[in-house]
Scaffold this motif. Structure first.
Motif, PDB file in Angstrom:
ATOM      1  N   ARG A 150      -0.189   1.899   9.728  1.00  0.00           N
ATOM      2  CA  ARG A 150      -0.386   0.882   8.683  1.00  0.00           C
ATOM      3  C   ARG A 150      -1.054   1.441   7.432  1.00  0.00           C
ATOM      4  O   ARG A 150      -1.363   0.682   6.512  1.00  0.00           O
ATOM      5  CB  ARG A 150      -1.240  -0.274   9.230  1.00  0.00           C
ATOM      6  CG  ARG A 150      -0.635  -1.026  10.406  1.00  0.00           C
ATOM      7  CD  ARG A 150      -1.418  -2.307  10.677  1.00  0.00           C
ATOM      8  NE  ARG A 150      -2.816  -2.034  10.923  1.00  0.00           N
ATOM      9  CZ  ARG A 150      -3.372  -1.863  12.123  1.00  0.00           C
ATOM     10  NH1 ARG A 150      -2.603  -1.945  13.212  1.00  0.00           N
ATOM     11  NH2 ARG A 150      -4.657  -1.620  12.261  1.00  0.00           N
ATOM     12  N   MET A 151      -1.293   2.737   7.395  1.00  0.00           N
ATOM     13  CA  MET A 151      -2.121   3.342   6.346  1.00  0.00           C
ATOM     14  C   MET A 151      -1.645   3.014   4.932  1.00  0.00           C
ATOM     15  O   MET A 151      -2.450   2.775   4.029  1.00  0.00           O
ATOM     16  CB  MET A 151      -2.158   4.864   6.528  1.00  0.00           C
ATOM     17  CG  MET A 151      -3.110   5.567   5.589  1.00  0.00           C
ATOM     18  SD  MET A 151      -3.146   7.360   5.821  1.00  0.00           S
ATOM     19  CE  MET A 151      -1.584   7.814   5.042  1.00  0.00           C
ATOM     20  N   LEU A 152      -0.341   2.980   4.715  1.00  0.00           N
ATOM     21  CA  LEU A 152       0.185   2.776   3.360  1.00  0.00           C
ATOM     22  C   LEU A 152       0.583   1.334   3.078  1.00  0.00           C
ATOM     23  O   LEU A 152       1.166   1.056   2.024  1.00  0.00           O
ATOM     24  CB  LEU A 152       1.383   3.701   3.122  1.00  0.00           C
ATOM     25  CG  LEU A 152       1.091   5.203   3.206  1.00  0.00           C
ATOM     26  CD1 LEU A 152       2.332   6.013   2.873  1.00  0.00           C
ATOM     27  CD2 LEU A 152      -0.071   5.597   2.293  1.00  0.00           C
ATOM     28  N   ASP A 153       0.276   0.431   3.995  1.00  0.00           N
ATOM     29  CA  ASP A 153       0.542  -0.990   3.746  1.00  0.00           C
ATOM     30  C   ASP A 153      -0.291  -1.444   2.543  1.00  0.00           C
ATOM     31  O   ASP A 153      -1.508  -1.234   2.498  1.00  0.00           O
ATOM     32  CB  ASP A 153       0.176  -1.831   4.975  1.00  0.00           C
ATOM     33  CG  ASP A 153       1.159  -1.607   6.120  1.00  0.00           C
ATOM     34  OD1 ASP A 153       2.132  -0.873   5.924  1.00  0.00           O
ATOM     35  OD2 ASP A 153       0.922  -2.162   7.216  1.00  0.00           O
ATOM     36  N   GLY A 154       0.364  -2.062   1.577  1.00  0.00           N
ATOM     37  CA  GLY A 154      -0.361  -2.549   0.405  1.00  0.00           C
ATOM     38  C   GLY A 154      -0.609  -1.488  -0.651  1.00  0.00           C
ATOM     39  O   GLY A 154      -1.265  -1.763  -1.662  1.00  0.00           O
ATOM     40  N   ILE A 155      -0.101  -0.274  -0.428  1.00  0.00           N
ATOM     41  CA  ILE A 155      -0.258   0.801  -1.415  1.00  0.00           C
ATOM     42  C   ILE A 155       1.065   0.953  -2.174  1.00  0.00           C
ATOM     43  O   ILE A 155       2.117   1.100  -1.555  1.00  0.00           O
ATOM     44  CB  ILE A 155      -0.622   2.139  -0.737  1.00  0.00           C
ATOM     45  CG1 ILE A 155      -1.875   1.981   0.139  1.00  0.00           C
ATOM     46  CG2 ILE A 155      -0.843   3.223  -1.794  1.00  0.00           C
ATOM     47  CD1 ILE A 155      -3.128   1.618  -0.610  1.00  0.00           C
ATOM     48  N   CYS A 156       1.010   0.943  -3.499  1.00  0.00           N
ATOM     49  CA  CYS A 156       2.246   1.020  -4.278  1.00  0.00           C
ATOM     50  C   CYS A 156       2.855   2.418  -4.207  1.00  0.00           C
ATOM     51  O   CYS A 156       2.157   3.401  -3.947  1.00  0.00           O
ATOM     52  CB  CYS A 156       2.003   0.604  -5.728  1.00  0.00           C
ATOM     53  SG  CYS A 156       1.006   1.761  -6.688  1.00  0.00           S
ATOM     54  N   GLU A 157       4.164   2.498  -4.452  1.00  0.00           N
ATOM     55  CA  GLU A 157       4.900   3.760  -4.321  1.00  0.00           C
ATOM     56  C   GLU A 157       4.374   4.827  -5.275  1.00  0.00           C
ATOM     57  O   GLU A 157       4.342   6.014  -4.925  1.00  0.00           O
ATOM     58  CB  GLU A 157       6.389   3.519  -4.572  1.00  0.00           C
ATOM     59  CG  GLU A 157       7.067   2.651  -3.514  1.00  0.00           C
ATOM     60  CD  GLU A 157       8.547   2.473  -3.784  1.00  0.00           C
ATOM     61  OE1 GLU A 157       9.046   3.071  -4.773  1.00  0.00           O
ATOM     62  OE2 GLU A 157       9.207   1.743  -3.019  1.00  0.00           O
ATOM     63  N   GLU A 158       3.996   4.446  -6.484  1.00  0.00           N
ATOM     64  CA  GLU A 158       3.501   5.420  -7.459  1.00  0.00           C
ATOM     65  C   GLU A 158       2.219   6.089  -6.966  1.00  0.00           C
ATOM     66  O   GLU A 158       2.032   7.298  -7.123  1.00  0.00           O
ATOM     67  CB  GLU A 158       3.243   4.743  -8.807  1.00  0.00           C
ATOM     68  CG  GLU A 158       4.495   4.276  -9.530  1.00  0.00           C
ATOM     69  CD  GLU A 158       4.982   2.916  -9.025  1.00  0.00           C
ATOM     70  OE1 GLU A 158       4.378   2.386  -8.075  1.00  0.00           O
ATOM     71  OE2 GLU A 158       5.960   2.404  -9.600  1.00  0.00           O
ATOM     72  N   ALA A 171      -9.379   6.529   5.219  1.00  0.00           N
ATOM     73  CA  ALA A 171     -10.295   5.486   4.750  1.00  0.00           C
ATOM     74  C   ALA A 171     -10.172   5.258   3.250  1.00  0.00           C
ATOM     75  O   ALA A 171     -10.442   4.150   2.758  1.00  0.00           O
ATOM     76  CB  ALA A 171     -11.736   5.856   5.111  1.00  0.00           C
ATOM     77  N   VAL A 172      -9.757   6.286   2.499  1.00  0.00           N
ATOM     78  CA  VAL A 172      -9.588   6.129   1.046  1.00  0.00           C
ATOM     79  C   VAL A 172      -8.457   5.153   0.747  1.00  0.00           C
ATOM     80  O   VAL A 172      -8.550   4.341  -0.179  1.00  0.00           O
ATOM     81  CB  VAL A 172      -9.323   7.499   0.391  1.00  0.00           C
ATOM     82  CG1 VAL A 172      -8.872   7.326  -1.059  1.00  0.00           C
ATOM     83  CG2 VAL A 172     -10.570   8.362   0.439  1.00  0.00           C
ATOM     84  N   PHE A 173      -7.379   5.218   1.542  1.00  0.00           N
ATOM     85  CA  PHE A 173      -6.264   4.290   1.329  1.00  0.00           C
ATOM     86  C   PHE A 173      -6.697   2.855   1.642  1.00  0.00           C
ATOM     87  O   PHE A 173      -6.196   1.911   1.025  1.00  0.00           O
ATOM     88  CB  PHE A 173      -5.075   4.693   2.191  1.00  0.00           C
ATOM     89  CG  PHE A 173      -4.406   5.961   1.734  1.00  0.00           C
ATOM     90  CD1 PHE A 173      -3.488   5.938   0.696  1.00  0.00           C
ATOM     91  CD2 PHE A 173      -4.718   7.174   2.316  1.00  0.00           C
ATOM     92  CE1 PHE A 173      -2.882   7.098   0.257  1.00  0.00           C
ATOM     93  CE2 PHE A 173      -4.111   8.343   1.886  1.00  0.00           C
ATOM     94  CZ  PHE A 173      -3.200   8.316   0.852  1.00  0.00           C
ATOM     95  N   GLU A 174      -7.612   2.686   2.584  1.00  0.00           N
ATOM     96  CA  GLU A 174      -8.125   1.345   2.880  1.00  0.00           C
ATOM     97  C   GLU A 174      -8.909   0.793   1.695  1.00  0.00           C
ATOM     98  O   GLU A 174      -8.906  -0.408   1.444  1.00  0.00           O
ATOM     99  CB  GLU A 174      -8.990   1.405   4.134  1.00  0.00           C
ATOM    100  CG  GLU A 174      -8.207   1.788   5.399  1.00  0.00           C
ATOM    101  CD  GLU A 174      -9.096   1.955   6.612  1.00  0.00           C
ATOM    102  OE1 GLU A 174     -10.343   1.899   6.454  1.00  0.00           O
ATOM    103  OE2 GLU A 174      -8.561   2.166   7.716  1.00  0.00           O
ATOM    104  N   ILE A 175      -9.552   1.697   0.954  1.00  0.00           N
ATOM    105  CA  ILE A 175     -10.278   1.280  -0.254  1.00  0.00           C
ATOM    106  C   ILE A 175      -9.295   0.958  -1.379  1.00  0.00           C
ATOM    107  O   ILE A 175      -9.435  -0.053  -2.083  1.00  0.00           O
ATOM    108  CB  ILE A 175     -11.265   2.381  -0.689  1.00  0.00           C
ATOM    109  CG1 ILE A 175     -12.359   2.542   0.370  1.00  0.00           C
ATOM    110  CG2 ILE A 175     -11.869   2.065  -2.050  1.00  0.00           C
ATOM    111  CD1 ILE A 175     -13.261   3.732   0.143  1.00  0.00           C
ATOM    112  N   LEU A 176      -8.286   1.810  -1.548  1.00  0.00           N
ATOM    113  CA  LEU A 176      -7.291   1.587  -2.607  1.00  0.00           C
ATOM    114  C   LEU A 176      -6.539   0.281  -2.395  1.00  0.00           C
ATOM    115  O   LEU A 176      -6.126  -0.375  -3.360  1.00  0.00           O
ATOM    116  CB  LEU A 176      -6.291   2.749  -2.634  1.00  0.00           C
ATOM    117  CG  LEU A 176      -6.833   4.121  -3.053  1.00  0.00           C
ATOM    118  CD1 LEU A 176      -5.751   5.179  -2.944  1.00  0.00           C
ATOM    119  CD2 LEU A 176      -7.390   4.072  -4.471  1.00  0.00           C
TER     120      LEU A 176
END
Length: 305
Positions: A150-158, A171-176
């Motif tokens: 699920r790490m990239l869920d909610g993270i835009c492609e760019e 954990a950084v992706f959870e912050i982003l």
């Protein structure tokens, strides 16, 4: 030259023999000694779990010993071979190098980034590998595997494209994910420009993110130990930092070229004894600064050089 006067194409030397060879683990002669702490490291435990669950993925690299026919030097794979010994595996298939130089294998390693690991896990699951089996192979629990999925869920492609090959912790992706897409892109660029992918730095960027750029804009930001006044100052400072970075990027190429030309000119100038003598007598402070610039080994920052 051939009979028709044409030059033969150069023969390309092969780096490895065409076929792998199966060798006794105990017969391999290591070219370096493992540190005492290696076996207690997390990496050693992960390799052990992987070998036990799916077998050896990457064969060790060996080279024939020209002085002792039938003897093989172990160039790369010392930890893997040690794991095989611990597991009681007596034979291993090896890749035979035509060169006995170990520098290439030990120093030129491509580390797997978290984004790449995420995509590999997704591909394995798509091919029918269970989360439990992946967890055993990576020596982590099933919950960690699900987090990686699920790490990239909610993270835009760019943002993913910017961080795809960077050592960015999960954990950084959870912050982003707590930011809106445009802010995610800005935050990712800040991480790359600072060459800092720590959770602390990402948290500071989140703290300096205006309320309107959060994924849940109506929800007030609450970060432990930071007052609303301090948070407002952080937002202001971060905005100025972004402006400064953008300004530097716009002129970086031109500034770097000018500095390179200046460095060369000063080096030539200081090669003139009369100029150096004049500066020593009349402008000693200039001489020290000129020498410091001329002695620079690089006009690039350490991470770029």
């Amino acid at each position: 030259m051939t009979r028709k006067g044409r030059r033969r194409p150069d023969v390309v030397a092969h780096g490895f023999e065409d076929d792998c060879v199966t060798l006794a683990v105990e017969a391999l002669l290591p070219v370096r000694v493992l540190r005492t702490a290696t076996k207690s490291s997390r990496k050693y435990q992960q390799i052990t779990a992987s070998v036990r669950e799916v077998g050896l993925v990457e064969p060790p690299v060996v080279a024939r010993d020209p002085a002792n026919p039938g003897t093989f030097l172990l160039l790369d794979g010392h930890v893997r071979v040690e794991v095989l010994k611990d597991l009681g595996i007596e034979q291993v298939e090896c890749l035979v190098s035509t060169d006995d130089e170990a520098f290439t294998y030990n120093k030129r390693i491509s580390r797997l980034s978290p984004v790449q690991e995420h995509k590999m896990i997704l591909r394995a699951i798509e091919r029918g590998v269970s989360e439990e089996k992946i967890a055993k192979a990576l020596d982590i629990n099933s919950q960690s595997v699900r987090r990686k999925v699920r790490m990239l869920d909610g993270i835009c492609e760019e943002t993913v494209a910017i961080l795809k090959d960077k050592p960015c912790p999960m954990a950084v992706f959870e912050i982003l994910r707590k930011m809106k897409p445009l802010r995610q892109i800005e935050a990712a660029e800040l991480l790359v420009n600072a060459n800092n992918y720590s959770v602390a730095y990402a948290s500071a960027i989140l703290a300096g993110t205006p309320q309107t750029q959060l994924a849940e804009g109506s929800k007030p930001k609450r970060i432990k130990g930071i007052t609303p006044e301090a948070m407002a100052r952080m937002e202001s400072e971060l905005a100025r930092l972004q402006e400064s970075i953008t300004s530097i990027q716009e002129t970086y190429g031109q500034d770097h070229l000018q500095l390179t030309v200046i460095k060369g000119y000063l080096a030539k100038l200081l090669g003139n004894a009369r100029v150096v003598r004049y500066l020593m007598q009349h402008r000693p402070e200039f001489l020290a600064e000129f020498q410091a610039i001329a002695d620079m080994t690089s006009t690039l920052p350490p991470e770029a050089a």
